[in-house]
Design a protein around this motif. Structure first.
Motif, short mmCIF file in Angstrom:
data_model
loop_
_atom_site.label_atom_id
_atom_site.label_comp_id
_atom_site.label_asym_id
_atom_site.label_seq_id
_atom_site.Cartn_x
_atom_site.Cartn_y
_atom_site.Cartn_z
N UNK A 63 0.84 -1.20 0.00
CA UNK A 63 0.00 0.00 0.00
C UNK A 63 0.88 1.25 0.00
N UNK A 64 1.88 1.26 0.85
CA UNK A 64 2.78 2.41 0.93
C UNK A 64 3.54 2.61 -0.37
N UNK A 65 3.96 1.52 -0.98
CA UNK A 65 4.66 1.59 -2.26
C UNK A 65 3.77 2.18 -3.35
N UNK A 66 2.53 1.75 -3.38
CA UNK A 66 1.58 2.28 -4.37
C UNK A 66 1.40 3.78 -4.20
N UNK A 67 1.26 4.22 -2.95
CA UNK A 67 1.11 5.66 -2.68
C UNK A 67 2.37 6.43 -3.06
N UNK A 68 3.53 5.86 -2.77
CA UNK A 68 4.79 6.52 -3.12
C UNK A 68 4.93 6.63 -4.63
N UNK A 69 4.58 5.58 -5.35
CA UNK A 69 4.64 5.61 -6.81
C UNK A 69 3.69 6.66 -7.36
N UNK A 70 2.50 6.74 -6.78
CA UNK A 70 1.54 7.76 -7.20
C UNK A 70 2.12 9.16 -6.99
N UNK A 71 2.79 9.36 -5.86
CA UNK A 71 3.42 10.65 -5.58
C UNK A 71 4.53 10.97 -6.56
N UNK A 72 5.34 9.97 -6.88
CA UNK A 72 6.42 10.19 -7.86
C UNK A 72 5.85 10.50 -9.24
N UNK A 73 4.82 9.77 -9.64
CA UNK A 73 4.18 10.03 -10.93
C UNK A 73 3.60 11.44 -10.99
N UNK A 74 3.01 11.86 -9.87
CA UNK A 74 2.45 13.20 -9.79
C UNK A 74 3.55 14.26 -9.97
N UNK A 75 4.69 14.04 -9.34
CA UNK A 75 5.81 14.98 -9.47
C UNK A 75 6.34 15.04 -10.90
N UNK A 76 6.43 13.88 -11.54
CA UNK A 76 6.89 13.84 -12.93
C UNK A 76 5.92 14.56 -13.86
N UNK A 77 4.64 14.31 -13.67
CA UNK A 77 3.63 14.95 -14.50
C UNK A 77 3.62 16.46 -14.26
N UNK A 78 3.81 16.85 -13.01
CA UNK A 78 3.88 18.27 -12.68
C UNK A 78 5.07 18.93 -13.38
N UNK A 79 6.21 18.28 -13.35
CA UNK A 79 7.40 18.82 -14.02
C UNK A 79 7.18 18.94 -15.52
#
Length: 172
Positions: A63-79
């Motif tokens: 669960x934590x890994x999925x949330x972390x991946x979601x956060x990383x994807x969000x940062x990449x999309x934001x950039x």
């Protein structure tokens, strides 16, 4: 006869050229609309991300890994959105950055609170006061500014547009 033939061929060439130009303009507007819609989607995802963290139902590594991946994807999309907007319009880039700055403190605090909180049960899904608060004004600011990237308003010079945005309080 030659004059008539020249007029007919000339008007066909002009019509073809105009058709090609208008098709290109329409295609460019479609790409711009889609990319700006994706940027607004990133703003909304950033507002919603702390709620995703807080509503986790366990602290299992999966669960934590999925949330972390979601956060990383969000940062990449934001950039990616930031970079694209910066190349498309300096003034819109300023508005987007201002929206992110206005969201930043509440976002960081809500993420920190969410990660530090214990997992929730089904009864706890109503978070009652948790989160970034009502940030719709940030999304609305970006949406209002986007209207100036289409149609004839797209032709407004950047220095004039910046003044308009300050008067409309879309920029500080």
């Amino acid at each position: 006869m030659i004059t008539i033939l020249a007029l007919v061929l000339g008007s066909s060439v002009v019509a073809g050229a105009l058709g090609h130009i208008l098709t290109g303009l329409r295609a460019g507007a479609t790409v711009r609309r889609d990319r700006y819609a994706a940027a607004v989607k990133v703003l909304v995802a950033r507002i919603e991300y702390p709620y995703r963290i807080r509503r986790r139902t366990s602290d299992d590594p999966e669960v934590l890994s999925t949330l972390a991946i979601t956060g990383h994807d969000l940062q990449e999309t934001l950039a990616e959105s930031r970079a694209w907007i910066a190349t498309e319009s300096k003034v819109l880039s300023e508005v987007f950055d201002n929206c992110l700055t206005n969201l930043d403190a509440a976002f960081k605090q809500a993420c920190s609170d969410a990660w530090n909180a214990t997992p929730v049960t089904a009864a706890d899904m109503n978070l009652r006061g948790f989160g970034v608060g009502n940030q719709q004004h940030i999304v609305t600011t970006m949406e209002r500014a986007l209207g100036y990237r289409f149609g004839l308003r797209r032709l407004i010079p950047a220095f004039v547009l910046r003044r308009i945005f300050r008067r409309l309080q879309l920029l500080p």
